[in-house]
Motif scaffolding. Sequence first.
Motif, PDB file in Angstrom:
ATOM      1  N   GLN A   5       7.587 -40.978 -29.472  1.00  0.00           N
ATOM      2  CA  GLN A   5       6.829 -41.883 -30.341  1.00  0.00           C
ATOM      3  C   GLN A   5       7.317 -41.781 -31.792  1.00  0.00           C
ATOM      4  N   LEU A   6       7.614 -40.555 -32.223  1.00  0.00           N
ATOM      5  CA  LEU A   6       8.095 -40.355 -33.584  1.00  0.00           C
ATOM      6  C   LEU A   6       9.455 -41.030 -33.788  1.00  0.00           C
ATOM      7  N   LEU A   7      10.359 -40.846 -32.836  1.00  0.00           N
ATOM      8  CA  LEU A   7      11.687 -41.459 -32.940  1.00  0.00           C
ATOM      9  C   LEU A   7      11.595 -42.978 -32.861  1.00  0.00           C
ATOM     10  N   PHE A   8      10.677 -43.475 -32.038  1.00  0.00           N
ATOM     11  CA  PHE A   8      10.531 -44.922 -31.908  1.00  0.00           C
ATOM     12  C   PHE A   8      10.078 -45.527 -33.240  1.00  0.00           C
ATOM     13  N   ILE A   9       9.086 -44.909 -33.860  1.00  0.00           N
ATOM     14  CA  ILE A   9       8.580 -45.456 -35.127  1.00  0.00           C
ATOM     15  C   ILE A   9       9.625 -45.348 -36.230  1.00  0.00           C
TER      16      ILE A   9
ATOM     17  N   TRP B  88       3.271 -39.295 -40.577  1.00  0.00           N
ATOM     18  CA  TRP B  88       1.817 -39.508 -40.686  1.00  0.00           C
ATOM     19  C   TRP B  88       1.364 -40.601 -39.734  1.00  0.00           C
ATOM     20  N   LEU B  89       2.067 -41.733 -39.746  1.00  0.00           N
ATOM     21  CA  LEU B  89       1.708 -42.857 -38.876  1.00  0.00           C
ATOM     22  C   LEU B  89       1.820 -42.470 -37.402  1.00  0.00           C
ATOM     23  N   SER B  90       2.935 -41.844 -37.044  1.00  0.00           N
ATOM     24  CA  SER B  90       3.173 -41.507 -35.641  1.00  0.00           C
ATOM     25  C   SER B  90       2.153 -40.499 -35.125  1.00  0.00           C
ATOM     26  N   LEU B  91       1.930 -39.415 -35.890  1.00  0.00           N
ATOM     27  CA  LEU B  91       0.996 -38.386 -35.426  1.00  0.00           C
ATOM     28  C   LEU B  91      -0.445 -38.889 -35.431  1.00  0.00           C
ATOM     29  N   SER B  92      -0.790 -39.784 -36.356  1.00  0.00           N
ATOM     30  CA  SER B  92      -2.153 -40.331 -36.383  1.00  0.00           C
ATOM     31  C   SER B  92      -2.426 -41.146 -35.126  1.00  0.00           C
TER      32      SER B  92
ATOM     33  N   THR C  26       3.853 -30.714 -35.941  1.00  0.00           N
ATOM     34  CA  THR C  26       4.561 -31.296 -37.093  1.00  0.00           C
ATOM     35  C   THR C  26       6.021 -30.854 -37.155  1.00  0.00           C
ATOM     36  N   SER C  27       6.352 -29.757 -36.472  1.00  0.00           N
ATOM     37  CA  SER C  27       7.746 -29.284 -36.492  1.00  0.00           C
ATOM     38  C   SER C  27       8.695 -30.315 -35.882  1.00  0.00           C
TER      39      SER C  27
END
Length: 519
Positions: free
Chosen positions: A357-361, A384-388, A452-453
């Motif tokens: 999800q983080l890489l996609f965003i 912030w956006l991805s983890l939220s 977060t790492s």
Amino acid sequence: MPVPRPRAFVRKCFLVLASLITLSLVNTPARAADQPEFVHDGTLTVCTNPTLPPMTFVNGTDATAMAGVDMDLAQALARYWNVKLVTTPMDFVGLFPSLAAQRCGMVISGIIKLPEREKNFDAITYLDTALVVVARAGTPRITSMADLSGKAVAVQSGTSYAARIGRENDLLVAAGHAPITIQQYPTEDEVVQQVLIGRVFAFASQDVELYFRQKQLHGKVNIILEPDYPEYRNFAIYIRKNAHDRQSVESAIATLETSGTIAAIKKKWAIGDNGRDAFTQPAQAPGFRWATFLSALGSGAFLRGALITLSVAVLSHLTAIVISVPMAITLNGPDSILKQALRVYVSIFRGAPTLLQLLFIWNALPQFFPVFREEWFTPFLATWLSLSINESAYQVEINRAALSAVDKGQEQAADALGMNRRQVYFHVIFPQALRIALPPTINEFINLLKTTSLASVISLQELLSVTQIQVARTFEFTEYYAAALVYYLAMVFFFLFVQKRVERRFAWADRHKASANEP
């Protein structure tokens, strides 16, 4: 006074003129028309992985001050094109997706020129190298990759080594031998550590990157094989496919070669045959370096990394809670189209890996919406956006369970008292649900703090990313890992303390205790 002969005088004049012309061609910055198209607004943007000394690494406690062969070359290219250099550090696996997403103009990070990569990107070579197989000191040399049959070999994830060893395994299996066991790790220093602690037999890497570790490894490893792989003989600069840009970069590299700039860079970082001595100079490694550990604890880089970790975790979790509360109320309500849509939302973001999800965003979103390539969309904002979004899919289930646990009679009693829906939720349901949801919410936050790492992949310099950078620079991994552990434990224990205090604060909402205190 002797008078020079006319022919000799003319020859000398010609030589002087030719030298001046050559010198002017070398030192004069390229014209604007010669600049590649990926140079925008007078800025050359470069993506790199700062854990590959001497190619790119952080040469000090300041995590933003990078050095190495690649950084010197990038500076030379920026001077040649008369532009400013901006470098973006990130995890190795994020380099090519970031290049494709136009987050940088080029990638320079000790990367081998390979035909598979040239299908999607242009590659311009700038330095010779060779692949080597390295084992612990005292291990006898081997004659071929087949001698590694049945043994474990570590490689850095995201590199092509695993695929290359995979082809060797096909030959081994076809010949009736056991394949090589491949273990992949995110950074090169972690790869080397597996050999030092004896978890794997050997690791694969490039020679120049290993020569630099002469002082770090203290003669603990040695090269046991230099397989003759022609495709592993050149480091290359990667850019997006563009004929004009490729010609511009090739012309710049050729000019830097002619001027001796690249030779000076190689000499500065001791790249050459003498580097091989790195594996023949045993030295006694000191034990745990308390000075390094204490220095890391009080360093600005670690404090800043911890602050970024804490900030992104707190902001993401607060945002997730705000999003998840109305979602939980809707999901506990009657069936509707919105309820079905929220079920799909929760299923998708709980089912997909957080890293994906983080890489996609960060990398895929700009492909659809170019506005996300702009400078305002920073790694911190993307994290912030991805983890939220990801965390809200988990937090909504906690909130649903907490809201459902509140006795329906409480709500009916509040209705009977004439409270409106807002008053019922804020004065009756939420206080009781909060006490129930608090322990799992704190646990979820602690998990998020550690998640977060993952943001190091998109260049966010949080605590673990800073730790990895310092380990790559010094190879004093025990001391820096210990310092990072202290920071993480301090943050977790603080929030556990907060959890106890808040639980005590809301103890009045425990209806069982309240009933037990009744006369």
